[in-house]
Design an enzyme around this catalytic site. Sequence first.
Site, PDB file in Angstrom:
ATOM      1  N   ASP A 309       0.831  -1.205   0.000  1.00  0.00           N
ATOM      2  CA  ASP A 309       0.000   0.000   0.000  1.00  0.00           C
ATOM      3  C   ASP A 309       0.867   1.257   0.000  1.00  0.00           C
ATOM      4  O   ASP A 309       2.077   1.192   0.219  1.00  0.00           O
ATOM      5  CB  ASP A 309      -0.911  -0.017   1.231  1.00  0.00           C
ATOM      6  CG  ASP A 309      -2.081   0.969   1.115  1.00  0.00           C
ATOM      7  OD1 ASP A 309      -2.308   1.492   0.012  1.00  0.00           O
ATOM      8  OD2 ASP A 309      -2.748   1.201   2.134  1.00  0.00           O
ATOM      9  N   GLU A 312       2.300   4.908  -4.249  1.00  0.00           N
ATOM     10  CA  GLU A 312       2.276   5.797  -5.444  1.00  0.00           C
ATOM     11  C   GLU A 312       3.584   6.562  -5.601  1.00  0.00           C
ATOM     12  O   GLU A 312       3.924   6.855  -6.755  1.00  0.00           O
ATOM     13  CB  GLU A 312       1.088   6.765  -5.315  1.00  0.00           C
ATOM     14  CG  GLU A 312      -0.258   6.074  -5.411  1.00  0.00           C
ATOM     15  CD  GLU A 312      -0.620   5.244  -4.182  1.00  0.00           C
ATOM     16  OE1 GLU A 312      -0.145   5.586  -3.077  1.00  0.00           O
ATOM     17  OE2 GLU A 312      -1.329   4.253  -4.336  1.00  0.00           O
ATOM     18  N   ASP A 422      -8.829   3.090  -2.617  1.00  0.00           N
ATOM     19  CA  ASP A 422      -9.660   3.536  -1.494  1.00  0.00           C
ATOM     20  C   ASP A 422     -10.950   4.165  -1.990  1.00  0.00           C
ATOM     21  O   ASP A 422     -11.113   5.383  -1.978  1.00  0.00           O
ATOM     22  CB  ASP A 422      -8.869   4.523  -0.637  1.00  0.00           C
ATOM     23  CG  ASP A 422      -7.651   3.870  -0.023  1.00  0.00           C
ATOM     24  OD1 ASP A 422      -7.543   2.630  -0.057  1.00  0.00           O
ATOM     25  OD2 ASP A 422      -6.790   4.603   0.492  1.00  0.00           O
TER      26      ASP A 422
END
Lengths: 691, 691
Positions: A309, A312, A422
């Site tokens: 997670d 990015e 999300d």
Amino acid sequence: MIRRYDFGHPYDTGAVVRQLPVCEDRVPHFAVAQDGCRVSFSAPLGENDMIFGLGESVRGINKRGHLYRAWNSDDFSHTENKASLYASHNLLLFSGKTGVFGAYFDDPGAVTFDLGYTRGDEAVITSENGDLSVYIIEGDTLIGLVREFRHLIGRSYLPPKWGLGYIQSRWGYASESDLRTVVKEHRERHIPLDTISMDIDYMEEYKDFTWNRETFPDMAGMIADLKADHIRVMPIIDAGVKVAPGDPTYEEGMANDYFCRKENGDVFIGAVWPGRAVFPDFLREDVRRWFGDKYRPLLETGVEAIWNDMNEPAIFYSEEGLAAAYQKADELREKNIAIHDYFALKDAFANMSNSMDDYRRFFHVIDGKPVRHDKVHNLFGAMMTKAGAQGMKAVRPGKRPLIFSRASFIGAHRDGGVWQGDNNAWWGHLLLNLKELAGLNMCGFLYTGADLGGFGCNTTEDLLLRWLQLGVFTPLMRNHAADGTRDQEIYRFRNWEDMRDVLTVRYALIPYLYSELVKAAEKNDMMFRPLAFDYPRDEDACRTEDQLMLGDGCMIAPVYEQNARGRHVYLPEDMLLVRFRSSTDYDLVPMQKGHHWLRLQLNEFPLFIRKGHVIPMAGAAEYVEAIDASALTLLGWLDHGTVITLYDDDGESDVIDFQAGLTVIDVQVKDGVVAARAEGRTVDASRVVLD
Amino acid sequence: MIRRYDFGHPYDTGAVVRQLPVCEDRVPHFAVAQDGCRVSFSAPLGENDMIFGLGESVRGINKRGHLYRAWNSDDFSHTENKASLYASHNLLLFSGKTGVFGAYFDDPGAVTFDLGYTRGDEAVITSENGDLSVYIIEGDTLIGLVREFRHLIGRSYLPPKWGLGYIQSRWGYASESDLRTVVKEHRERHIPLDTISMDIDYMEEYKDFTWNRETFPDMAGMIADLKADHIRVMPIIDAGVKVAPGDPTYEEGMANDYFCRKENGDVFIGAVWPGRAVFPDFLREDVRRWFGDKYRPLLETGVEAIWNDMNEPAIFYSEEGLAAAYQKADELREKNIAIHDYFALKDAFANMSNSMDDYRRFFHVIDGKPVRHDKVHNLFGAMMTKAGAQGMKAVRPGKRPLIFSRASFIGAHRDGGVWQGDNNAWWGHLLLNLKELAGLNMCGFLYTGADLGGFGCNTTEDLLLRWLQLGVFTPLMRNHAADGTRDQEIYRFRNWEDMRDVLTVRYALIPYLYSELVKAAEKNDMMFRPLAFDYPRDEDACRTEDQLMLGDGCMIAPVYEQNARGRHVYLPEDMLLVRFRSSTDYDLVPMQKGHHWLRLQLNEFPLFIRKGHVIPMAGAAEYVEAIDASALTLLGWLDHGTVITLYDDDGESDVIDFQAGLTVIDVQVKDGVVAARAEGRTVDASRVVLD
């Protein structure tokens, strides 16, 4: 056929696996323009042209009419106006009167896709850095373009079979007792469950590869107990490594110079969950090997699945960004803060997260040379996935790892799955879930699904139920929710039995779904396809945005509106409606090609099977290994015999012996009686509808 | 029948105009519970019960399944999860197996509506302060309940007829030349236009009742020029008054003690556009009279229309709130700001706007006694509208003022219109626009519409075109956009001619729309109704969420999806489809009751006319006063003759002589020929379709 055109100095992104020669002629289909280092590719759009692609992104299956931007972004509010989600999947497929063609923009930096947004009659794709390879894909059909492209980028990741089991997750499971309770509540009610996933709460101070020894005093013992109950445990790993002297990950990374540095040579510090953190340079092979190897102790403790997670990467703020926000606040202190200053003050703190300034502050090392992060931003998550996958394979050689990631780039489809990020407990996101499946499949991401019930905001019993009815069909089927939202495990709800019944359909379909998943990977095919791909000459099919073809024989059409008791559905050919309530309670309704209004009570959901096809269903099971695929029931609508194949294997070997895994199911129709047989299985054809 | 039940010490909100005796028996339909000062009303919900009402609010026409909160809020992001928009319209209509009933919660404070959200089978309405009147409405039909309720709350506001003309607006028109250019571009292209609206940019330092003398050196001259071109000018007025010594509004208000004060007696200061501002106590009659009278100089300068904004009231921050945000920032300075502190820091600045802390800091004076603002929060905007309407009527006695507001409460429906607030250029908001029409009409707000094209975010040429196709039917038809977004005047776009053609339909329909609007006001009826209201025994009609009945004879069904070339539509009875491209270019297609897929190209939009009905259309016009309603063309589908009535008047008198305004149009069918006549008008029946 695919041709490659290079511009500037393309990076080796790892997206493609086949080296093509660089063409020197003019790029077909596009007018190319250079403006500084930016390179733009323009194509006219006819009134009714359609554009597909862009993998994980907002808005329609037909991407026309919006401005998208390849820029992996940690942004939880997937509203229509957003340009970027967590992934950059730079594939476009154009379909118009004169035929179809595709284009892949292999560029790890920012690329904008103005697809009839500024002008309705023009598509303009712009690489902001101008260092890229463009692959032009020619073919006769949309699905043909996809197969060509997928051949170029290599075989999709396949999870172990148990990865198709139901996964329960929550940001908030903070202790062994939390996990045990969740498992117990499922098992007691016979709600199927294969995996329980842990969000950041299990860690010690949000340090990667640690766990809280107080709340998880015996992690190995807990995992072993759960395993005995046929439950796997899946912890999260984040991209940022806490600045924590004494922590082995931090110390080793510092000692070996594994973290990204700024221009002045200092290690770049950005904040994530633990506050100040450093970022492994995943673009380096040695760093990936090191980071992947850090997964080993977790795996040796019994962990069998990992999710990556915040890759990015998400950066809440940098030291510099935080200082700038404070400076703006200090400047305004005691002033009359009117309109412009007001927005400036709020933005100073709101916009310090994931800021372009920060992405320009640090560097990777590629071929020994520093490369500023923003030039290769969209590779970061993909390379973290690669590190994790390699690490997991090293511990269990020959076995498929279960791994999925939030951020991705094409290429990562070979290493792991992705979840759709999300999302929110919005009905609109249920439909977005469906639309993203189409784009992700084009780009090779087959093991995917959304957070069922919604991650942010509070779900409701009807939303979760309807969302599970879609999740039944997605290879990755996970219920996940954010800290602070309403509890959304199935057993929390008044109508949990309806939800459990939905899951019985999932488990009965897993032999079929697993077979279709492996087939799609093996044949570079899409498990989920827009109707436009199967019925390109059917105008109504081409514009359908709320249904998808599934595998060879099926179509899905979920209900995605609150309080609806039905939906409009378009059948591009005659199909059998299976109106499911559970794996043993369903209606079979032959339906004609055309537009229909379908009644569907809250606990009902449809699967359509093309006339002439059958699909197999297994019996009930509460976890994947308990599925008995040796006794199958066929569903379908036939007027004459047919033959289908079903793929199966041990569910975990890394090498797929595709031909060996195929079972032929031979269905014969004689004198109004249908009979079926398959080697090594009993097949019940009594539910097949005859014309 | 309506019965009233009182709890605590209800405020006189002005919502109802008829005094009912207070009943002493138990409230029917609900179980009542008291918890401190909170009072809750619970009702069980059957599996298929539906709930309508709540006026301007998010989500479906059927409100079931969400948690709403009556709390007028300045929140531009109308996502599904929001509980509040700009208005509090506390009417609920329950429809189930055992019949229908309604309930109006006349409470100016916070009220939550948990409509099957926490539990799917229960509705719980909670007054947070417990001081309210509850009106229980009994009847046989949903529309009957609405008529009863509307009778209770009094006749709806009617705008002057020219208020149905097209309004062009933008936050960003900053000078006389901006306005003149916009008008010129419309007139040159023959794009109809009646009004141009000015957002905050026209003011001097965002001070109410001022204008910038540099950018508008001759306001009266400009207005006169535009009026000669048949264009009205509509400036904005904000609720907050700038703290500006020397400014007459500020000085007069301070001298006369017109502004809200804090508990310690100091005038409350909260920031809005001009920075530090004070808030007139609109709940006082003397303050309303004073503030309304401040409109006079604008009106005497030639202004004929006003919109009231930021009157929830929006408060960017108070001095105390700003200090608290700074204090939080100072506390965290130099710390390692990890997960919780990170959110706390961002929230400190993000959440200082429109904070409950601020709404508890200041007081109104009611009957000479201080009342804390939060107890009566939802009245603020309504009372500002009342002030403005009174002020405008005083200047032009006997004439209807054109005024609309962002914030509202039931009661304000008698004083002005509302627009649907700061929406976004999202396709989802086009559909929300439709759904809100239904709720607003139930609550008496007939003069309403959304910002066509979307206020926030960038519109696209197809979104604006499709949105105009819905706006054609809404009494308030305004194109409005926010500062910083793409220019969205019609003439900016490649396909402006298609948009202009849509407007020709609007102007041709104004005689019909005006007539239906006045009829709805006169008869306490709804101009737009959910299909559930007209076809309560038709299950498919009852669940229809994307179509509305319009007036007596029509149904609308806009396209609200990008790239769509059609839509599903449900016809609850036989209807004539009018597929419009312009007022002179349309197809007439008789269609049977049932589910249909309707092809609609980008420049096409449908209007359905019930079989047996006709509606009149006028010819082309570029402004309302140029509409020639003496020559009408009838559209409809008949198998025998019919009679309709059309209301018309001078378009501005405050007193409506309803009977005198009605023209009877008599349509006769004989030997396959249709003929129509009406006193004082020529009526062309040649387009009427015969069976």
